[in-house]
Design a protein around this motif. Sequence first.
Motif, PDB file in Angstrom:
ATOM      1  N   TRP A 177       0.825  -1.224   0.163  1.00 40.48           N
ATOM      2  CA  TRP A 177      -0.089  -0.077  -0.072  1.00 40.48           C
ATOM      3  C   TRP A 177       0.821   1.458   0.123  1.00 40.48           C
ATOM      4  N   ASN A 178       1.842   1.111   0.771  1.00 36.80           N
ATOM      5  CA  ASN A 178       2.702   2.375   0.917  1.00 36.80           C
ATOM      6  C   ASN A 178       3.551   2.774  -0.650  1.00 36.80           C
ATOM      7  N   THR A 233       0.729   4.153  -2.995  1.00 33.71           N
ATOM      8  CA  THR A 233       0.282   5.620  -2.578  1.00 33.71           C
ATOM      9  C   THR A 233       1.475   6.290  -2.991  1.00 33.71           C
ATOM     10  N   SER A 284      -0.732   9.278   1.907  1.00 31.73           N
ATOM     11  CA  SER A 284      -1.494   8.282   2.900  1.00 31.73           C
ATOM     12  C   SER A 284      -0.944   7.648   4.075  1.00 31.73           C
ATOM     13  N   SER A 285      -1.598   7.130   4.899  1.00 33.24           N
ATOM     14  CA  SER A 285      -1.067   6.941   6.393  1.00 33.24           C
ATOM     15  C   SER A 285      -0.457   5.455   6.356  1.00 33.24           C
ATOM     16  N   SER A 293      -1.041   9.172  12.942  1.00 32.16           N
ATOM     17  CA  SER A 293      -0.497   9.237  11.328  1.00 32.16           C
ATOM     18  C   SER A 293       0.083  10.427  11.137  1.00 32.16           C
ATOM     19  N   THR A 337       1.031  11.380   8.584  1.00 29.87           N
ATOM     20  CA  THR A 337       0.480  12.240   7.471  1.00 29.87           C
ATOM     21  C   THR A 337      -0.631  12.924   7.579  1.00 29.87           C
ATOM     22  N   HIS A 338      -1.708  12.387   8.467  1.00 30.05           N
ATOM     23  CA  HIS A 338      -2.988  12.873   8.804  1.00 30.05           C
ATOM     24  C   HIS A 338      -2.734  14.055   9.677  1.00 30.05           C
ATOM     25  N   ILE A 391      -7.053  13.277  -0.317  1.00 32.73           N
ATOM     26  CA  ILE A 391      -6.185  12.969   0.415  1.00 32.73           C
ATOM     27  C   ILE A 391      -7.117  12.385   1.734  1.00 32.73           C
ATOM     28  N   THR A 401      -8.350   8.584   0.611  1.00 33.09           N
ATOM     29  CA  THR A 401      -7.283   7.962   0.787  1.00 33.09           C
ATOM     30  C   THR A 401      -7.237   7.407   2.335  1.00 33.09           C
ATOM     31  N   TRP A 402      -7.154   8.432   3.204  1.00 32.90           N
ATOM     32  CA  TRP A 402      -7.395   8.015   4.494  1.00 32.90           C
ATOM     33  C   TRP A 402      -8.339   7.062   5.039  1.00 32.90           C
ATOM     34  N   THR A 445      -7.684   3.232   3.275  1.00 37.56           N
ATOM     35  CA  THR A 445      -6.352   2.696   3.471  1.00 37.56           C
ATOM     36  C   THR A 445      -6.551   1.428   4.268  1.00 37.56           C
TER      37      THR A 445
END
Length: 332
Positions: free
Chosen positions: A94-95, A98, A105-106, A277, A279-280, A306, A309-310, A313
């Motif tokens: 997933w990382n 994205t 993403s987180s 997160s 990122t969040h 975004i 995506t959160w 995920t």
Amino acid sequence: MDTVLLLTILIVVCALAFDFINGFHDTANAIATSVSTRALKPRVAILLAATMNFAGALTFTGVAKTISKDIVDPFTLENGSLVILAALLSAIIWNLVTWYFGIPSSSSHALIGSIAGAAISAAGFGILNYTGFIKIMEALLISPVIAIVGGFIVMNILRAVLKNRNLFKANKRIRYLQILTAAIQSFTHGTNDAQKAMGIITMALIAADLQTGDDIQMWVRIAAATSMGIGTSIGGYKIIKTVGGKIMKIRPIHGAAADLNSAAIIFGATLLHLPVSTTHVISSSIMGVGSAQRVKGVKWGTAKKIVITWVITMPISALVAAVLYQLLALFS
């Protein structure tokens, strides 16, 4: 070589790979504002972030212990090594996906969702430690809200302080402040995100009967910190471009406000032993800062992507991990 030992070695390698990817994926968020305002050149910012991430990763272990025991109990988990390996592979996939598309993403959501999905696939819903899992979920969900509100407040405070100052001169001086805020941001990122790989490795050691307690061994701390530092040194320019310019047009005052706010939230979570997160938190801080300046100045189309995506995920990561576990169990 014993199968369990071989799986444990493979898990350690994958966990360090996850930390490496996390370095160039998530750490880009920590330096995005300082690079976009030209407070720091990209190479200098990345070197600074790598150094501070390494230092932060060695300083605390509370989040690692939370990851190692609060989602599932590694002492009672059957086929624990396969569960952990499936979770890591899912989070890494997933990382990378994205990162390739430049979506911030987180990594935390991906990893926690993957652990839960693989464990449920192996032993059913009863295997989850619901008290700990709900606590982690609350931290992940509440922290972006706090970041938006905090970013709005911090930005308004800075605007009030600089109300009668020459904006051009103030922004020029704030660029120097951004060097400090970028360093603090990177340090706090290391205190929280690097510990997730430490927790995974500790889970694997417990599952393989190579460790009897949940203490984080020093070699695990050093290995995870080094892996994240190296990953950070490579940088994540696609993520920097999205966070640093596609949410809003960032001036030095906006970058400093967002960095201070998000660093305080991430470090607070670290002290509470809660994984959040980065990122969040960072993206939400920028949205809050932008809203304080001018609501229409925030590019809500990018923000919407975004947020979507959160939301997706964790379930996607859980599903991928569940499928990977069944495949690994079939072949093993």
